[in-house]
Design a protein around this motif. Structure first.
Motif, PDB file in Angstrom:
ATOM      1  N   GLY A  81       0.835  -1.199   0.000  1.00 19.32           N
ATOM      2  CA  GLY A  81       0.000   0.000   0.000  1.00 19.32           C
ATOM      3  C   GLY A  81       0.865   1.243   0.000  1.00 19.32           C
ATOM      4  O   GLY A  81       2.078   1.182   0.229  1.00 19.32           O
ATOM      5  N   GLY A  82       0.243   2.381  -0.242  1.00 17.09           N
ATOM      6  CA  GLY A  82       0.985   3.618  -0.377  1.00 17.09           C
ATOM      7  C   GLY A  82       1.439   4.226   0.943  1.00 17.09           C
ATOM      8  O   GLY A  82       2.360   5.040   0.966  1.00 17.09           O
ATOM      9  N   HIS A  83       0.798   3.854   2.049  1.00 19.09           N
ATOM     10  CA  HIS A  83       1.100   4.497   3.327  1.00 19.09           C
ATOM     11  C   HIS A  83       2.212   3.758   4.073  1.00 19.09           C
ATOM     12  O   HIS A  83       2.205   2.530   4.135  1.00 19.09           O
ATOM     13  N   PRO A  84       3.169   4.467   4.653  1.00 21.34           N
ATOM     14  CA  PRO A  84       4.195   3.798   5.468  1.00 21.34           C
ATOM     15  C   PRO A  84       3.555   3.014   6.604  1.00 21.34           C
ATOM     16  O   PRO A  84       2.579   3.456   7.201  1.00 21.34           O
ATOM     17  N   ARG A  85       4.128   1.841   6.922  1.00 17.87           N
ATOM     18  CA  ARG A  85       3.549   0.999   7.968  1.00 17.87           C
ATOM     19  C   ARG A  85       4.557  -0.017   8.468  1.00 17.87           C
ATOM     20  O   ARG A  85       5.491  -0.379   7.752  1.00 17.87           O
ATOM     21  N   ILE A  86       4.363  -0.472   9.728  1.00 16.72           N
ATOM     22  CA  ILE A  86       5.203  -1.534  10.277  1.00 16.72           C
ATOM     23  C   ILE A  86       4.384  -2.666  10.875  1.00 16.72           C
ATOM     24  O   ILE A  86       4.947  -3.673  11.286  1.00 16.72           O
ATOM     25  N   GLY A  87       3.050  -2.491  10.926  1.00 12.15           N
ATOM     26  CA  GLY A  87       2.276  -3.542  11.561  1.00 12.15           C
ATOM     27  C   GLY A  87       0.831  -3.591  11.120  1.00 12.15           C
ATOM     28  O   GLY A  87       0.304  -2.651  10.525  1.00 12.15           O
ATOM     29  N   ALA A  88       0.187  -4.726  11.417  1.00  9.99           N
ATOM     30  CA  ALA A  88      -1.231  -4.900  11.107  1.00  9.99           C
ATOM     31  C   ALA A  88      -2.052  -3.837  11.834  1.00  9.99           C
ATOM     32  O   ALA A  88      -2.943  -3.208  11.262  1.00  9.99           O
ATOM     33  N   VAL A  89      -1.785  -3.663  13.122  1.00  7.05           N
ATOM     34  CA  VAL A  89      -2.266  -2.486  13.853  1.00  7.05           C
ATOM     35  C   VAL A  89      -1.059  -1.558  13.882  1.00  7.05           C
ATOM     36  O   VAL A  89      -0.116  -1.772  14.631  1.00  7.05           O
ATOM     37  N   ASP A  90      -1.079  -0.525  13.069  1.00 11.32           N
ATOM     38  CA  ASP A  90       0.147   0.225  12.839  1.00 11.32           C
ATOM     39  C   ASP A  90       0.434   1.238  13.934  1.00 11.32           C
ATOM     40  O   ASP A  90       1.560   1.357  14.400  1.00 11.32           O
ATOM     41  N   VAL A  91      -0.590   1.979  14.338  1.00  5.04           N
ATOM     42  CA  VAL A  91      -0.365   3.026  15.337  1.00  5.04           C
ATOM     43  C   VAL A  91      -1.623   3.205  16.181  1.00  5.04           C
ATOM     44  O   VAL A  91      -2.747   3.098  15.681  1.00  5.04           O
ATOM     45  N   VAL A  92      -1.407   3.459  17.483  1.00 10.87           N
ATOM     46  CA  VAL A  92      -2.513   3.683  18.428  1.00 10.87           C
ATOM     47  C   VAL A  92      -2.157   4.903  19.282  1.00 10.87           C
ATOM     48  O   VAL A  92      -1.378   4.795  20.225  1.00 10.87           O
ATOM     49  N   PRO A  93      -2.703   6.072  18.945  1.00  7.53           N
ATOM     50  CA  PRO A  93      -2.419   7.269  19.748  1.00  7.53           C
ATOM     51  C   PRO A  93      -3.559   7.605  20.706  1.00  7.53           C
ATOM     52  O   PRO A  93      -4.733   7.435  20.385  1.00  7.53           O
ATOM     53  N   PHE A  94      -3.193   8.083  21.890  1.00  7.66           N
ATOM     54  CA  PHE A  94      -4.165   8.555  22.872  1.00  7.66           C
ATOM     55  C   PHE A  94      -4.037  10.074  23.009  1.00  7.66           C
ATOM     56  O   PHE A  94      -2.926  10.597  23.162  1.00  7.66           O
ATOM     57  N   THR A  95      -5.173  10.776  22.977  1.00  7.61           N
ATOM     58  CA  THR A  95      -5.194  12.235  23.094  1.00  7.61           C
ATOM     59  C   THR A  95      -6.149  12.642  24.207  1.00  7.61           C
ATOM     60  O   THR A  95      -7.308  12.209  24.220  1.00  7.61           O
ATOM     61  N   PRO A  96      -5.698  13.464  25.166  1.00 12.88           N
ATOM     62  CA  PRO A  96      -6.598  13.884  26.247  1.00 12.88           C
ATOM     63  C   PRO A  96      -7.671  14.844  25.744  1.00 12.88           C
ATOM     64  O   PRO A  96      -7.397  15.736  24.938  1.00 12.88           O
ATOM     65  N   ILE A  97      -8.901  14.639  26.216  1.00 13.97           N
ATOM     66  CA  ILE A  97     -10.013  15.531  25.874  1.00 13.97           C
ATOM     67  C   ILE A  97     -10.565  16.211  27.123  1.00 13.97           C
ATOM     68  O   ILE A  97     -10.651  17.429  27.199  1.00 13.97           O
ATOM     69  N   LYS A  98     -10.967  15.411  28.122  1.00 10.30           N
ATOM     70  CA  LYS A  98     -11.617  15.977  29.309  1.00 10.30           C
ATOM     71  C   LYS A  98     -11.295  15.128  30.531  1.00 10.30           C
ATOM     72  O   LYS A  98     -11.348  13.904  30.482  1.00 10.30           O
ATOM     73  N   GLY A  99     -10.931  15.810  31.610  1.00  6.88           N
ATOM     74  CA  GLY A  99     -10.723  15.129  32.879  1.00  6.88           C
ATOM     75  C   GLY A  99      -9.476  14.277  32.940  1.00  6.88           C
ATOM     76  O   GLY A  99      -9.314  13.466  33.864  1.00  6.88           O
ATOM     77  N   ILE A 100      -8.578  14.435  31.981  1.00  8.74           N
ATOM     78  CA  ILE A 100      -7.351  13.640  31.929  1.00  8.74           C
ATOM     79  C   ILE A 100      -6.249  14.494  31.315  1.00  8.74           C
ATOM     80  O   ILE A 100      -6.481  15.237  30.366  1.00  8.74           O
ATOM     81  N   SER A 101      -5.066  14.405  31.881  1.00 10.52           N
ATOM     82  CA  SER A 101      -3.940  15.217  31.428  1.00 10.52           C
ATOM     83  C   SER A 101      -3.098  14.456  30.410  1.00 10.52           C
ATOM     84  O   SER A 101      -3.250  13.240  30.224  1.00 10.52           O
ATOM     85  N   MET A 102      -2.187  15.175  29.772  1.00 13.51           N
ATOM     86  CA  MET A 102      -1.264  14.518  28.852  1.00 13.51           C
ATOM     87  C   MET A 102      -0.370  13.531  29.606  1.00 13.51           C
ATOM     88  O   MET A 102      -0.092  12.431  29.117  1.00 13.51           O
ATOM     89  N   ASP A 103       0.058  13.902  30.819  1.00 16.78           N
ATOM     90  CA  ASP A 103       0.885  12.979  31.609  1.00 16.78           C
ATOM     91  C   ASP A 103       0.133  11.688  31.899  1.00 16.78           C
ATOM     92  O   ASP A 103       0.718  10.592  31.865  1.00 16.78           O
ATOM     93  N   GLU A 104      -1.157  11.794  32.163  1.00 19.02           N
ATOM     94  CA  GLU A 104      -1.960  10.592  32.413  1.00 19.02           C
ATOM     95  C   GLU A 104      -2.126   9.771  31.143  1.00 19.02           C
ATOM     96  O   GLU A 104      -2.175   8.536  31.190  1.00 19.02           O
ATOM     97  N   CYS A 105      -2.200  10.441  29.995  1.00 23.15           N
ATOM     98  CA  CYS A 105      -2.273   9.708  28.726  1.00 23.15           C
ATOM     99  C   CYS A 105      -0.955   8.990  28.431  1.00 23.15           C
ATOM    100  O   CYS A 105      -0.947   7.905  27.826  1.00 23.15           O
TER     101      CYS A 105
END
Length: 307
Positions: A81-105
C-alpha cells in the motif's frame, strides 16, 4: 471522580477487504463507554483509520479485541500500500479531551503497551509524548524502512529493538506504535497529475523534516485507482501551522509544473477551530472569533447550565 474522555485513532493496515474492515470496526460498535465517531478505509493507502472517543478502560478493551481481529487476517509479509507501515495495527495514539492530562495519557500508553504485548504477542514501540527514547518521539524514525526493513533490523540493531517485547517482530502482524499526542489533523491534497515525482517534491517542500513547515509531516504518492497523485500529510499541531497556509504553499509549488489542486481531504475527525481559521482566511473575515458560530455558542450555554 470527574469523567475522563480521550480520543483514540487506531490505524490498521487494511483498506481493501471489506469483510476484514467490518470485523475490525465491529469491535468498536455498541460498546459501553466507547463512541465510534468515524472510520475510513482507503484502497491506495491500504489503510483503515478509526476515530474513537470515550473512557480509557473500555477503549483499551475494544482495542485489544480489534488487534486480535487484525492479527488474524493481516499478514504484513503480503501487505502492499501507499502508506508507510510496520504492523497490522500500525499506530494507536491517545489524546486527552476531558478530565485527563497529557501525563496521564502517557501513563495510559505505557500501561496499555505492556498489556497489548501480553495479550496479543505483538511488540510495541512508544512514540510522541510517550516515547521512552528521544529519537522515537518522531513516528517516521520508528517506521524507517517500514516493515520489510524493521523485521530484520529489530533482530540485529539494539537501537531498533521494540520498547516492549523480544528483539523481533511478530511473524505476520509486525509491530504496533503506541503513544500520547495532541490532536492530529490528517490532511490530503489531490493533484491533477499522474507524475508522482511532482507530488513527492511538493511534499518535501512543506514537511518539517526537509525544511518546510514545523509540525507538518508529508509524503507524495500515486492514487492509481483514480489516475492522480496526492500530497498526504499529518499536521501534528494545527495551531502552529494552519490548513490554509499549507494548502496555499502546495498550490504555489504545484504551479511550477503546471499542476493544480483537484480537491483536499480531511481524513477522520478535525477540531472545529482548525476549520474555522481557514474559513475566516478564505472569506477574509476581519477579527473573526469562534464564539460567533451559533452552534458553538449554544453548546457553551448548554454546558454552563448543565454544570
Amino acid at each position: 471522580m470527574a469523567m475522563q474522555l480521550i480520543e483514540c485513532v487506531p490505524n490498521f493496515s487494511e483498506g481493501r477487504r471489506q469483510e476484514v474492515i467490518d470485523e475490525i470496526v465491529n469491535c468498536f460498535r455498541d460498546k459501553r463507554g466507547v463512541y465510534l465517531f468515524d472510520h475510513r478505509a482507503d484502497e491506495d493507502h491500504n489503510r483503515l483509520v478509526v476515530s474513537l472517543v470515550g473512557a480509557p478502560a473500555p477503549i483499551c478493551d475494544a482495542l485489544i479485541e480489534a488487534a486480535k481481529a487484525a492479527e488474524k487476517h493481516i499478514d504484513m509479509n503480503k501487505h502492499q500500500g501507499g502508506h508507510p507501515r510496520i504492523g497490522a495495527v500500525d499506530v494507536v495514539p491517545f489524546t486527552p479531551i476531558k478530565g485527563i492530562s497529557m501525563d496521564e495519557c502517557i501513563e495510559l500508553a505505557h500501561a496499555f503497551g505492556e498489556r497489548y504485548y501480553k495479550e496479543t504477542g505483538i511488540p510495541v514501540y512508544f512514540y510522541e509524548d510517550a516515547a521512552k527514547r528521544p529519537e522515537r518521539k518522531r513516528l517516521e524514525v520508528i517506521r524507517k524502512g517500514q516493515y520489510e526493513t524493521l523485521k530484520e533490523e529489530a533482530k540485529t540493531k539494539p537501537e531498533r529493538r521494540p520498547d516492549v517485547g523480544e528483539a523481533c517482530l511478530h511473524p505476520t502482524a509486525g509491530a504496533t506504535v503506541i503513544g500520547a499526542r495532541k490532536f492530529l489533523v490528517a490532511f490530503n491534497v489531490n493533484l491533477d497529475t499522474t507524475d508522482v515525482a511532482i507530488a513527492k517534491k511538493i511534499a518535501a517542500a512543506v514537511r518539517a523534516s526537509s525544511g518546510g513547515f514545523c509540525c507538518v509531516k508529508g509524503i507524495g504518492l500515486a492514487l492509481e485507482e483514480r489516475g492522480i497523485t496526492q500530497v498526504s500529510m499529518n499536521l501534528v499541531d494545527y495551531e502552529k501551522n494552519s490548513l490554509y497556509r499549507v494548502l496555499e504553499t502546495i498550490r504555489m509549488e504545484a504551479r511550477r509544473w503546471g499542476v493544480s489542486v483537484i480537491e483536499t481531504e480531511v481524513y477522520g475527525m478535525i477540531p472545529v477551530n482548525a476549520i474555522l481559521e481557514s474559513a475566516a482566511y478564505y472569506l477574509q473575515i476581519a477579527d473573526f472569533k469562534p464564539e460567533q458560530v451559533l452552534e458553538l455558542k449554544l453548546l457553551d450555554i448548554m454546558s454552563e447550565k448543565a454544570e
